[in-house]
Design a protein around this motif. Sequence first.
Motif, PDB file in Angstrom:
ATOM      1  N   UNK A 190      34.292 -24.044  39.237  1.00 12.64           N
ATOM      2  CA  UNK A 190      32.646 -24.158  39.373  1.00 12.64           C
ATOM      3  C   UNK A 190      32.231 -24.568  40.700  1.00 12.64           C
ATOM      4  N   UNK A 191      33.066 -25.314  41.555  1.00  8.61           N
ATOM      5  CA  UNK A 191      32.687 -25.764  42.884  1.00  8.61           C
ATOM      6  C   UNK A 191      32.957 -24.237  43.704  1.00  8.61           C
ATOM      7  N   UNK A 192      33.918 -23.772  43.665  1.00  8.59           N
ATOM      8  CA  UNK A 192      34.277 -22.616  44.543  1.00  8.59           C
ATOM      9  C   UNK A 192      33.079 -21.449  44.103  1.00  8.59           C
ATOM     10  N   UNK A 193      32.881 -21.244  42.831  1.00 12.46           N
ATOM     11  CA  UNK A 193      31.799 -20.185  42.478  1.00 12.46           C
ATOM     12  C   UNK A 193      30.388 -20.866  42.979  1.00 12.46           C
ATOM     13  N   UNK A 198      34.708 -16.130  45.549  1.00 13.74           N
ATOM     14  CA  UNK A 198      34.927 -15.450  44.237  1.00 13.74           C
ATOM     15  C   UNK A 198      36.345 -15.601  43.927  1.00 13.74           C
ATOM     16  N   UNK A 199      36.382 -16.010  42.466  1.00 12.76           N
ATOM     17  CA  UNK A 199      37.756 -16.488  42.054  1.00 12.76           C
ATOM     18  C   UNK A 199      38.194 -15.347  41.068  1.00 12.76           C
ATOM     19  N   UNK A 200      39.246 -14.925  41.379  1.00  9.21           N
ATOM     20  CA  UNK A 200      39.961 -13.789  40.659  1.00  9.21           C
ATOM     21  C   UNK A 200      41.238 -14.220  40.048  1.00  9.21           C
ATOM     22  N   UNK A 201      41.105 -13.967  38.534  1.00  4.67           N
ATOM     23  CA  UNK A 201      42.269 -14.524  37.715  1.00  4.67           C
ATOM     24  C   UNK A 201      43.557 -13.932  38.031  1.00  4.67           C
ATOM     25  N   UNK A 202      44.553 -14.579  37.492  1.00  2.00           N
ATOM     26  CA  UNK A 202      46.051 -14.022  37.810  1.00  2.00           C
ATOM     27  C   UNK A 202      46.160 -12.548  37.817  1.00  2.00           C
ATOM     28  N   UNK A 203      46.843 -11.736  38.364  1.00  2.00           N
ATOM     29  CA  UNK A 203      47.310 -10.781  38.351  1.00  2.00           C
ATOM     30  C   UNK A 203      48.118 -10.260  37.253  1.00  2.00           C
ATOM     31  N   UNK A 211      41.216 -17.508  45.081  1.00  2.91           N
ATOM     32  CA  UNK A 211      39.740 -17.629  45.498  1.00  2.91           C
ATOM     33  C   UNK A 211      39.572 -16.730  46.824  1.00  2.91           C
ATOM     34  N   UNK A 212      38.425 -15.997  46.798  1.00  2.00           N
ATOM     35  CA  UNK A 212      38.523 -15.024  47.787  1.00  2.00           C
ATOM     36  C   UNK A 212      36.895 -15.306  48.652  1.00  2.00           C
ATOM     37  N   UNK A 213      37.186 -14.879  49.962  1.00  2.00           N
ATOM     38  CA  UNK A 213      35.522 -14.735  50.761  1.00  2.00           C
ATOM     39  C   UNK A 213      34.813 -13.647  49.935  1.00  2.00           C
ATOM     40  N   UNK A 214      33.720 -13.600  50.068  1.00  2.00           N
ATOM     41  CA  UNK A 214      32.808 -12.793  49.481  1.00  2.00           C
ATOM     42  C   UNK A 214      33.058 -11.458  49.711  1.00  2.00           C
ATOM     43  N   UNK A 215      33.717 -10.988  51.128  1.00  2.00           N
ATOM     44  CA  UNK A 215      33.936  -9.615  51.418  1.00  2.00           C
ATOM     45  C   UNK A 215      35.476  -9.328  50.954  1.00  2.00           C
ATOM     46  N   UNK A 216      35.917 -10.323  50.355  1.00  2.00           N
ATOM     47  CA  UNK A 216      37.353  -9.963  49.680  1.00  2.00           C
ATOM     48  C   UNK A 216      38.522  -9.825  50.714  1.00  2.00           C
ATOM     49  N   UNK A 217      38.400 -10.242  51.860  1.00  2.64           N
ATOM     50  CA  UNK A 217      39.284 -10.106  52.824  1.00  2.64           C
ATOM     51  C   UNK A 217      40.439 -11.242  52.875  1.00  2.64           C
ATOM     52  N   UNK A 218      40.006 -12.494  52.475  1.00  5.08           N
ATOM     53  CA  UNK A 218      40.848 -13.593  52.727  1.00  5.08           C
ATOM     54  C   UNK A 218      40.869 -14.241  51.455  1.00  5.08           C
ATOM     55  N   UNK A 219      42.024 -14.642  50.981  1.00  9.74           N
ATOM     56  CA  UNK A 219      42.252 -15.039  49.758  1.00  9.74           C
ATOM     57  C   UNK A 219      43.293 -16.406  49.833  1.00  9.74           C
ATOM     58  N   UNK A 225      43.085 -27.884  49.937  1.00 15.74           N
ATOM     59  CA  UNK A 225      44.261 -27.633  51.047  1.00 15.74           C
ATOM     60  C   UNK A 225      43.793 -28.408  52.404  1.00 15.74           C
ATOM     61  N   UNK A 226      44.562 -28.861  53.310  1.00 17.60           N
ATOM     62  CA  UNK A 226      44.166 -28.946  54.486  1.00 17.60           C
ATOM     63  C   UNK A 226      44.192 -27.914  55.356  1.00 17.60           C
ATOM     64  N   UNK A 227      43.324 -27.600  56.140  1.00 22.93           N
ATOM     65  CA  UNK A 227      43.154 -26.371  56.995  1.00 22.93           C
ATOM     66  C   UNK A 227      42.451 -25.315  56.137  1.00 22.93           C
ATOM     67  N   UNK A 228      42.761 -24.084  56.390  1.00 23.50           N
ATOM     68  CA  UNK A 228      42.044 -22.935  55.508  1.00 23.50           C
ATOM     69  C   UNK A 228      40.569 -23.010  55.696  1.00 23.50           C
ATOM     70  N   UNK A 229      40.121 -23.160  57.118  1.00 21.55           N
ATOM     71  CA  UNK A 229      38.990 -23.561  57.418  1.00 21.55           C
ATOM     72  C   UNK A 229      37.866 -22.300  57.146  1.00 21.55           C
ATOM     73  N   UNK A 230      38.364 -21.063  57.134  1.00 16.14           N
ATOM     74  CA  UNK A 230      37.553 -20.034  56.783  1.00 16.14           C
ATOM     75  C   UNK A 230      37.074 -20.079  55.495  1.00 16.14           C
ATOM     76  N   UNK A 231      38.124 -20.455  54.470  1.00 18.82           N
ATOM     77  CA  UNK A 231      37.623 -20.556  53.181  1.00 18.82           C
ATOM     78  C   UNK A 231      37.164 -21.777  52.832  1.00 18.82           C
TER      79      UNK A 231
END
Length: 456
Positions: A190-193, A198-203, A211-219, A225-231
């Motif tokens: 809920x927080x991510x959305x 964008x949360x994608x279920x397991x493949x 969890x992906x950035x809106x452009x689906x470039x970074x997942x 986490x600590x870091x991952x400052x784009x996400x």
Amino acid sequence: MIRRPPRSTLSSSSAASDVYKRQGQHRPPLPPDIVGTFSNHGIEQNLQDNETVKINQDRGSVDYPFLGGPRSALFCVMDGHGRSGEEVSDWCILNLHEELAGHEEDMLANPGEALTEAYISVDRRLYSNPKIDSTFSGTSAVTVYMSKDGKLWIANAGDSRAVLGADDGGRIRAVDLSRDHNPDSPGEFERLEARGGYVEGPEEEGLSARVWTPDMRIGLSMARSLGDHMLAQYGVVSEPEITLHQTSDQDRVLILASDGVWEFITSQEAVDIVSEFPDDATQACSRLMLEATQRWRIEEGPYRDDITAIVVFIPPLLEHFDLMQLRDMDISNDTNNRTAEARGSEIFQQDVMVNSNSGGQSPPNGTDFKDNARGSTFRRRRLSTSDSVREQAKTAVLAHLAGKSEPENSSSDAMTDAPPNRSFRRRPSLSLDMDPTGTEIFPKALLQQQQGRDSK
């Protein structure tokens, strides 16, 4: 369905003392038969499809004695990811220790709040650190603070995990002390959305959601986490989830490990494995590492994630705390009584020399009892709890003042790590990168060797 491979046989030479002899200069802050630590690099394929050693991005640490004296300790495991994952995890684990130690009053008053603030502060400072690129790199972090009142304060962000093994009618039952922060977990999703992620279920079954950035470039396969400052701008937070456990007589073992262990080993299986070696935490940790590497080989073939684990046997650890507290009390008592005892002994010795006229040798000119009492002969008093040992120390004092050698029964391996009036010092210890047999390895060097062979 996870297939359980046949277990390899460990020779008796893999006992804790032998392992640490092979490690050379590494001096753990707690006995290796009580606290075992291993961190093992992963394996990946290069362009020629050959297996090669990858840089270990995991970090593990033991800090003892920590806050509040000899009855508290801090354990931590971090699992870095991304191009700069090893730099992020390395920087974060060192700075988390210092952050917590620098706020001792807060930690003693409200450990849960202090742990939360420390995680957030370290993450902010990481973001401002120009030497480490944390835009697309980060680390999970699970920390267990054992306070002097017997409580376990657990702070977790990511998918590393802390597990307790407790006696339940003759069987050691696993109890998860932390929760994996998968992107599709309740509360995380809920927080991510809400923040635009964008949360994608397991493949497929067995894999994690992302969890992906809106452009689906970074997942990313975790929600905290600590870091991952784009996400971070899309809902990935550094705030840890805090849980509390009051230790009891039923508690037997504590395990902290990165997801290199938990990927193919359940919490109960891990507890079962380490419980086979109740007298040697290092051998128990080694067995867990071996099992994890075998599972990776069966499930993933030539690829294996980094694997890090800390195994703590709780009853002997608490006994060790009791011993160290007695030693600390004895240090304090000796410090308070040393001057009075010294003067009494010195006067007694001088009276004998002067009144007997026996020609005995007087103490050297300028002899200061308090200074000379710091010699290695008297450091053994740090472990003194009986009158007989004190009498031996008094005999040594008299011999020293008379210019004689140490008494024949004096200890030759007396502790020399600190003066007798010094209290305990913090000794954070990062786990070494080594294979499951306890042999230290150097991933970068091995990687270069492998690349050199591949180019021929």
